[in-house]
Design a protein around this motif. Structure first.
Motif, PDB file in Angstrom:
ATOM      1  N   UNK A 233       0.864  -1.128   0.180  1.00  0.00           N
ATOM      2  CA  UNK A 233       0.131   0.080   0.013  1.00  0.00           C
ATOM      3  C   UNK A 233       0.961   1.320  -0.027  1.00  0.00           C
ATOM      4  N   UNK A 234       2.126   1.138   0.049  1.00  0.00           N
ATOM      5  CA  UNK A 234       3.112   2.248  -0.079  1.00  0.00           C
ATOM      6  C   UNK A 234       3.587   2.281  -1.351  1.00  0.00           C
ATOM      7  N   UNK A 235       3.377   3.733  -2.153  1.00  0.00           N
ATOM      8  CA  UNK A 235       4.085   3.703  -3.316  1.00  0.00           C
ATOM      9  C   UNK A 235       4.804   5.062  -3.468  1.00  0.00           C
ATOM     10  N   UNK A 236       5.671   5.110  -4.439  1.00  0.00           N
ATOM     11  CA  UNK A 236       6.457   6.527  -4.502  1.00  0.00           C
ATOM     12  C   UNK A 236       5.745   7.708  -4.731  1.00  0.00           C
ATOM     13  N   UNK A 237       4.635   7.723  -5.368  1.00  0.00           N
ATOM     14  CA  UNK A 237       3.846   8.893  -5.835  1.00  0.00           C
ATOM     15  C   UNK A 237       3.422   9.467  -4.383  1.00  0.00           C
ATOM     16  N   UNK A 238       2.709   8.255  -3.593  1.00  0.00           N
ATOM     17  CA  UNK A 238       2.433   8.649  -2.302  1.00  0.00           C
ATOM     18  C   UNK A 238       3.524   9.454  -1.399  1.00  0.00           C
ATOM     19  N   UNK A 239       4.658   8.789  -1.235  1.00  0.00           N
ATOM     20  CA  UNK A 239       5.759   9.171  -0.548  1.00  0.00           C
ATOM     21  C   UNK A 239       6.167  10.553  -0.926  1.00  0.00           C
ATOM     22  N   UNK A 240       6.188  10.809  -2.176  1.00  0.00           N
ATOM     23  CA  UNK A 240       6.396  12.155  -2.669  1.00  0.00           C
ATOM     24  C   UNK A 240       5.185  13.417  -2.184  1.00  0.00           C
ATOM     25  N   UNK A 241       4.242  12.873  -2.412  1.00  0.00           N
ATOM     26  CA  UNK A 241       2.992  13.754  -1.878  1.00  0.00           C
ATOM     27  C   UNK A 241       3.210  14.100  -0.465  1.00  0.00           C
ATOM     28  N   UNK A 242       3.460  13.101   0.327  1.00  0.00           N
ATOM     29  CA  UNK A 242       3.706  13.244   1.779  1.00  0.00           C
ATOM     30  C   UNK A 242       4.660  14.215   2.011  1.00  0.00           C
ATOM     31  N   UNK A 243       5.955  13.804   1.540  1.00  0.00           N
ATOM     32  CA  UNK A 243       7.101  14.669   1.747  1.00  0.00           C
ATOM     33  C   UNK A 243       6.751  15.985   1.374  1.00  0.00           C
ATOM     34  N   UNK A 244       5.959  16.291   0.328  1.00  0.00           N
ATOM     35  CA  UNK A 244       5.834  17.668  -0.155  1.00  0.00           C
ATOM     36  C   UNK A 244       4.866  18.557   0.927  1.00  0.00           C
ATOM     37  N   UNK A 245       3.804  17.643   1.577  1.00  0.00           N
ATOM     38  CA  UNK A 245       2.965  18.318   2.333  1.00  0.00           C
ATOM     39  C   UNK A 245       3.555  18.524   3.813  1.00  0.00           C
ATOM     40  N   UNK A 246       4.295  17.674   4.234  1.00  0.00           N
ATOM     41  CA  UNK A 246       4.545  17.518   5.653  1.00  0.00           C
ATOM     42  C   UNK A 246       6.156  17.706   5.811  1.00  0.00           C
ATOM     43  N   UNK A 247       6.963  17.468   4.876  1.00  0.00           N
ATOM     44  CA  UNK A 247       8.285  17.606   4.958  1.00  0.00           C
ATOM     45  C   UNK A 247       9.085  16.412   5.419  1.00  0.00           C
ATOM     46  N   UNK A 248       8.261  15.373   5.338  1.00  0.00           N
ATOM     47  CA  UNK A 248       8.696  13.872   5.996  1.00  0.00           C
ATOM     48  C   UNK A 248       8.049  12.880   5.373  1.00  0.00           C
ATOM     49  N   UNK A 249       8.579  11.743   5.290  1.00  0.00           N
ATOM     50  CA  UNK A 249       7.885  10.619   4.894  1.00  0.00           C
ATOM     51  C   UNK A 249       8.953   9.114   4.957  1.00  0.00           C
ATOM     52  N   UNK A 250       8.428   8.116   5.141  1.00  0.00           N
ATOM     53  CA  UNK A 250       9.030   7.003   5.232  1.00  0.00           C
ATOM     54  C   UNK A 250      10.426   6.888   4.536  1.00  0.00           C
ATOM     55  N   UNK A 251      10.558   7.182   3.286  1.00  0.00           N
ATOM     56  CA  UNK A 251      11.682   7.184   2.488  1.00  0.00           C
ATOM     57  C   UNK A 251      12.295   8.318   1.857  1.00  0.00           C
ATOM     58  N   UNK A 252      12.232   9.390   3.052  1.00  0.00           N
ATOM     59  CA  UNK A 252      12.700  10.625   2.769  1.00  0.00           C
ATOM     60  C   UNK A 252      14.176  10.602   2.406  1.00  0.00           C
ATOM     61  N   UNK A 253      15.011   9.950   3.160  1.00  0.00           N
ATOM     62  CA  UNK A 253      16.327   9.814   3.006  1.00  0.00           C
ATOM     63  C   UNK A 253      16.898   9.211   1.668  1.00  0.00           C
ATOM     64  N   UNK A 254      16.021   8.106   1.197  1.00  0.00           N
ATOM     65  CA  UNK A 254      16.381   7.371   0.087  1.00  0.00           C
ATOM     66  C   UNK A 254      15.964   8.399  -1.084  1.00  0.00           C
ATOM     67  N   UNK A 255      14.978   8.877  -1.250  1.00  0.00           N
ATOM     68  CA  UNK A 255      14.630   9.733  -2.036  1.00  0.00           C
ATOM     69  C   UNK A 255      15.371  10.886  -2.390  1.00  0.00           C
ATOM     70  N   UNK A 256      16.085  11.284  -1.266  1.00  0.00           N
ATOM     71  CA  UNK A 256      17.037  12.403  -1.453  1.00  0.00           C
ATOM     72  C   UNK A 256      18.154  12.102  -2.048  1.00  0.00           C
TER      73      UNK A 256
END
Length: 249
Positions: A132-155
């Motif tokens: 249920x975890x996908x990259x699009x979702x992680x990107x949206x979460x990071x943009x809205x909250x400044x944090x997400x599960x895969x923040x370091x990897x995405x950076x």
């Protein structure tokens, strides 16, 4: 529960990675359990073939770990980034490739275990947990909250600059248990993409968190494994007999 060989088809291959003394001890425990409980073959990728005893013909042990693939930062090696070796040159003759972390314990196996796995692949080509975890979702979460599960990897991978935007659809599973329908071309692409990501991570001395579900998900999507099935943790425990961290040393 040991199944009678005549009633089962050897369509499943367990593929494991064993690197370092602690992982090798855990791997040895798991191999002995799989040999005792299941009728299926086992492929071990390791940096220390001599550590393992002479098993039956059901076990293949190969020393195929690339030294330059070991990601080291501040004097520590992060061996979990080496899992892609378990998928290099998977032999033909199997329908299902099942990867397990070596600290998993197998307490039993039954005909129901076989049937559950085979049924899962009737209309799917990739099974895992946390789909249920996908990259699009992680990107949206990071943009809205400044944090997400895969923040370091995405950076580390600078995902915002990826040319292939379709990879944003990648599902990012748990990394301990993975199943693939055998397809030589797809498995090769999966291995090569994960390997490429590993070297990108080293090049930038990026995040070394154990969340290699990021690389798995992106590599699987890239390889064409897109028809996925969420395999519940409870089913892994109750139907497949897997206990997570049960063999942890």
């Amino acid at each position: 529960m040991i199944m009678k060989e005549k009633n089962t088809m050897k369509t499943i291959l367990f593929t494991l990675l064993s690197v370092g003394e602690k992982y090798s001890k855990s791997c040895q425990h798991l191999v002995e359990e799989l040999l005792s409980n299941t009728p299926h073959d086992i492929l071990i990728s390791t940096d220390n073939v001599e550590y393992f005893p002479n098993y039956s013909k059901r076990v293949t042990i190969r020393q195929n770990i690339e030294k330059k693939a070991k990601l080291s930062l501040n004097g520590y090696e992060f061996n979990y980034n080496l899992k892609f070796h378990a998928f290099k040159n998977i032999p033909a003759g199997y329908d299902i490739i099942l990867y397990l972390d070596c600290d998993i314990k197998n307490k039993f196996w039954s005909e129901e275990s076989d049937n559950k796995l085979k049924d899962s692949f009737t209309n799917h080509d990739f099974i895992a947990c946390r789909l249920n975890c996908n990259l699009n979702q992680q990107m949206a979460e990071l943009n809205s909250t400044g944090n997400c599960l895969f923040k370091e990897k995405m950076s580390s991978y600078n995902v915002n600059e990826w040319e292939d935007k379709s990879l944003y659809e990648s599902k990012l599973p748990s990394e301990h248990f993975l199943g693939f329908k055998y397809d030589k071309n797809k498995l090769t692409k999966f291995y090569k993409k994960w390997r490429e990501l590993n070297y990108q991570l080293q090049l930038v001395e990026g995040a070394v968190s154990c969340q290699d579900g990021f690389e798995i998900g992106v590599a699987a999507f890239y390889a064409g494994y897109k028809n996925s099935f969420e395999f519940a943790m409870g089913d892994q425990h109750l139907i497949l007999g897997f206990e997570f961290n049960g063999n942890k040393i």
